[in-house]
Motif scaffolding. Sequence first.
Motif, short mmCIF file in Angstrom:
data_model
loop_
_atom_site.label_atom_id
_atom_site.label_comp_id
_atom_site.label_asym_id
_atom_site.label_seq_id
_atom_site.Cartn_x
_atom_site.Cartn_y
_atom_site.Cartn_z
N ALA A 1 1.00 -1.26 -0.05
CA ALA A 1 0.07 0.11 -0.12
C ALA A 1 0.92 1.36 -0.08
N GLY A 2 2.10 1.33 0.06
CA GLY A 2 3.15 2.33 0.11
C GLY A 2 3.09 2.88 1.27
N GLY B 1 13.33 6.97 2.15
CA GLY B 1 12.56 7.69 1.48
C GLY B 1 11.82 7.45 0.30
N LYS B 2 11.89 6.17 0.07
CA LYS B 2 11.19 5.45 -1.38
C LYS B 2 10.49 4.31 -0.85
N VAL C 1 14.38 2.56 7.39
CA VAL C 1 13.16 2.49 7.17
C VAL C 1 11.84 3.08 7.91
N LYS C 2 10.99 3.54 7.27
CA LYS C 2 9.97 4.14 8.18
C LYS C 2 8.49 3.23 7.77
N VAL C 3 7.95 2.85 8.59
CA VAL C 3 6.66 2.08 8.54
C VAL C 3 5.43 3.01 9.20
N PHE C 4 4.47 3.43 8.23
CA PHE C 4 3.40 4.03 8.67
C PHE C 4 2.31 3.02 8.88
N PRO C 5 1.84 2.61 10.19
CA PRO C 5 1.00 1.73 10.53
C PRO C 5 -0.38 2.09 9.95
#
Length: 346
Positions: A56-57, A63-64, A78-82
């Motif tokens: 789902a992006g 940043g990609k 790495v960033k994870v947006f729950p």
Amino acid sequence: MALPQTPESNPVDYIDDEDFISLEIPLEMAGERLDKVLAGSLPDYSRNRLKAWVEAGAVMVDGKVTKARYLLMGGESVKVFPREMPEQFALSPEDISLDIVYEDESIIVVNKPAGLVVHPAAGNWSGTLLNGFLFRYPELKSLPRAGIVHRLDKDTSGLMVVARTPHAQTSLVRQLQERTVGRRYLAWVWGEPPSHGKVLASVGRDQRNRLKMTAGSPQGKPAATLFRRLAKGLVGESAVALLECRLETGRTHQIRVHLESLGFPLVGDPVYRKKTPGVAKNLSFNRQALHAFALSLQHPSLDKLMTWFRLPPQGLLELLPKLGMDGEVLPNEASVMGSMQNEPQK
């Protein structure tokens, strides 16, 4: 591996309008897949949920947006947006109109319209019959599947029973397993079926198309459908008939699959349509012409056989004259109720 950092533990990385989880990938993780690293780093979330977030992006590497199978080099941020997942709303009450035919402290009988999904699943996590039941009967949340013990296909209309208590649910499941629940359907089909018959053919998942079922599958489960012809008609030069079907088993898509296997596909069926004549497109009827018109069962608490009857919805009634039939060919409520009450229980 560095521990996940929440916005509270690392306010420098906090984004005002979005919370996220931050991961720093150690160099020794070079060559590992992103989804595997996420699963090991975030054990509070299932692999399927993490994969869905990646697709789902909602997961970014330096940043990609990337793919679940992306091979890490080590050293990435790495960033994870729950995200809230759709299945979280599967058991949410929704104010959906229900045509309740009968209710007491033990059971509910509903006349399901065509187009309404019975139980939440992939592609239909909300707006289902189950969501409507939870709104009208909040106590059903304590029962498995909110008391639902059998289903009708999304575009099949008709009668269903739902349990309101654990005792009722156990009783109804047992009756279904013992094949003592009486279920009768009206099916409009293409072709010239005999006056009566019985289909004995296993029903299982189609190995080439997992969205379909198939008759005679070696991996399928035994299935039996009885039918009798109520009327015949014509659309142009193509024969059509109205059948009354009785289930001895309740497999997914059973009537649709069994009748198509005999060369009599249901009128309007968008999936099981072998031997559907070209004239079918002139009817502008785009769902299987199938209605569960009668239901009988032993009441779990009252210890008596009960029967319910409902005529087809308006769309199917309007189909009759187009097929050269009139309303007199439909079963009579009194005779059906009487025959089902007197039907021997197995």
